[in-house]
Design a protein around this motif. Structure first.
Motif, mmCIF file in Angstrom:
data_model
loop_
_atom_site.group_PDB
_atom_site.id
_atom_site.type_symbol
_atom_site.label_atom_id
_atom_site.label_comp_id
_atom_site.label_asym_id
_atom_site.label_seq_id
_atom_site.Cartn_x
_atom_site.Cartn_y
_atom_site.Cartn_z
ATOM 1 N N SER A 117 -173.619 -39.136 -91.693
ATOM 2 C CA SER A 117 -174.002 -39.799 -92.947
ATOM 3 C C SER A 117 -175.445 -40.292 -92.892
ATOM 4 C CB SER A 117 -173.062 -40.981 -93.234
ATOM 5 O OG SER A 117 -171.735 -40.545 -93.381
ATOM 6 N N VAL A 118 -175.779 -40.921 -91.773
ATOM 7 C CA VAL A 118 -177.141 -41.449 -91.623
ATOM 8 C C VAL A 118 -178.157 -40.309 -91.610
ATOM 9 C CG1 VAL A 118 -178.718 -42.646 -90.055
ATOM 10 C CG2 VAL A 118 -176.429 -43.558 -90.449
ATOM 11 N N VAL B 22 -185.162 -37.109 -88.070
ATOM 12 C CA VAL B 22 -184.658 -37.439 -86.735
ATOM 13 C C VAL B 22 -185.078 -38.856 -86.355
ATOM 14 C CG1 VAL B 22 -184.714 -36.846 -84.291
ATOM 15 C CG2 VAL B 22 -184.689 -35.028 -86.006
ATOM 16 N N LEU B 23 -186.338 -39.174 -86.605
ATOM 17 C CA LEU B 23 -186.850 -40.507 -86.286
ATOM 18 C C LEU B 23 -186.141 -41.582 -87.123
ATOM 19 C CD1 LEU B 23 -188.863 -42.353 -84.864
ATOM 20 C CD2 LEU B 23 -190.511 -41.838 -86.677
ATOM 21 N N ILE B 24 -186.007 -41.333 -88.414
ATOM 22 C CA ILE B 24 -185.344 -42.299 -89.305
ATOM 23 C C ILE B 24 -183.889 -42.487 -88.889
ATOM 24 C CG2 ILE B 24 -184.643 -42.774 -91.677
ATOM 25 C CD1 ILE B 24 -187.621 -43.057 -91.162
ATOM 26 N N THR B 25 -183.227 -41.390 -88.508
ATOM 27 C CA THR B 25 -181.830 -41.477 -88.071
ATOM 28 C C THR B 25 -181.705 -42.353 -86.829
ATOM 29 O OG1 THR B 25 -181.320 -39.281 -88.952
ATOM 30 C CG2 THR B 25 -179.832 -40.147 -87.266
ATOM 31 N N GLU C 160 -182.386 -37.207 -94.239
ATOM 32 C CA GLU C 160 -182.888 -35.920 -94.726
ATOM 33 C C GLU C 160 -183.271 -36.009 -96.203
ATOM 34 O OE1 GLU C 160 -183.911 -31.869 -94.291
ATOM 35 O OE2 GLU C 160 -183.223 -33.250 -92.739
ATOM 36 N N LYS C 161 -182.472 -36.696 -96.980
ATOM 37 C CA LYS C 161 -182.758 -36.859 -98.413
ATOM 38 C C LYS C 161 -184.020 -37.705 -98.630
ATOM 39 C CE LYS C 161 -178.069 -36.200 -100.212
ATOM 40 N NZ LYS C 161 -178.446 -34.962 -100.957
ATOM 41 N N GLY D 12 -194.586 -35.959 -81.671
ATOM 42 C CA GLY D 12 -195.127 -34.630 -81.944
ATOM 43 C C GLY D 12 -194.822 -34.144 -83.342
ATOM 44 N N VAL D 13 -193.584 -34.367 -83.808
ATOM 45 C CA VAL D 13 -193.212 -33.886 -85.142
ATOM 46 C C VAL D 13 -193.805 -34.762 -86.247
ATOM 47 C CG1 VAL D 13 -191.088 -32.771 -84.387
ATOM 48 C CG2 VAL D 13 -191.026 -35.170 -85.039
#
Length: 229
Positions: A14-15, A35-38, A20-21, A159-160
């Motif tokens: 869910s997270v 990925v970072l936000i998750t 992603e949204k 890096g991303v």
């Protein structure tokens, strides 16, 4: 409820979907990498509800079993763009090898320059390699597994964020080149970011990561030995 594996799986998925949204809504801003936000949101939720790392690890164990199929699935964009990959293979190989030497040597030089302990310098030498290969190199060189993990993650995540910003600043619009740079510098994290660009970018990111890993298995132990580590 928090201890149930299904809750941990649901929470993680869910997270990530929400992250992603957010990423897409803000025009794929590098600072809002999903990925970072998750990771940030999961840590925040675990802190608020007092969920231990052990509980979360046990509850999301299934994701570890999905890593191998996910890696195999990376062959799909490579196959879809096989003609383009073949035509550029010599250039990709040369660019990756030159980049690899620069990354490994600069890591050792900077680590030594700032007086870091040998264990940390060794870990830095594998920071731009995907984790499974980095751990194998650590085993060959008697390196520290925890430090290697930290080095890989602390390179992949920034890096991303930084690489897409630099590519945009330099006005690099070639998707193959964008993917290759992401794969070389940010390994699996880079491939995940390249997938958001296009299948072509993901294909070259995968090739870059694989070549970098294969080269590192041979080069890093030699470089460490020559450097007296």
């Amino acid at each position: 409820m928090f201890e149930h594996p299904l809750f941990m799986i649901f929470l993680t998925l869910s997270v990530f979907i929400i992250s992603e949204k957010i990423f897409v809504h803000f025009n794929k801003n590098s600072l809002l990498n999903p990925v970072l936000i998750t990771i940030i949101l999961i840590i925040a939720i675990m802190s608020i509800f007092d969920i231990s790392y052990e509980q979360y690890k046990e509850g999301t164990q299934i994701f570890n079993y999905l890593i191998a199929p996910a890696i195999v699935a990376l062959a799909v964009p490579v196959y879809q763009n096989l003609k383009k990959v073949r035509s550029s293979l010599s250039l990709v190989l040369s660019a990756t090898l030159i980049s690899g030497i620069g990354i490994f040597v600069s890591a050792l030089f900077l680590g030594t320059l700032f007086g870091l302990p040998d264990a940390m310098v060794e870990a830095l030498s594998t920071k731009s390699i995907t984790l499974p290969i980095a751990l194998e190199i650590a085993a060959l060189t008697d390196g520290s597994f925890p430090l290697v993990v930290i080095g890989v993650f602390s390179t992949g995540l920034p890096g991303v964020i930084v690489v897409p910003m630099l590519l945009k600043l330099l006005k690099v619009k070639d998707e193959a080149l964008q993917g290759l740079v992401l794969g070389i510098t940010a390994h699996a994290f880079g491939i995940a970011r390249a997938l958001a660009i296009s299948p072509l970018a993901a294909a070259f990111a995968s090739i870059g990561m694989v070549i970098m890993g294969c080269f590192a298995v041979v080069a890093v132990p030699i470089i460490l030995k020559l450097g007296g580590f």
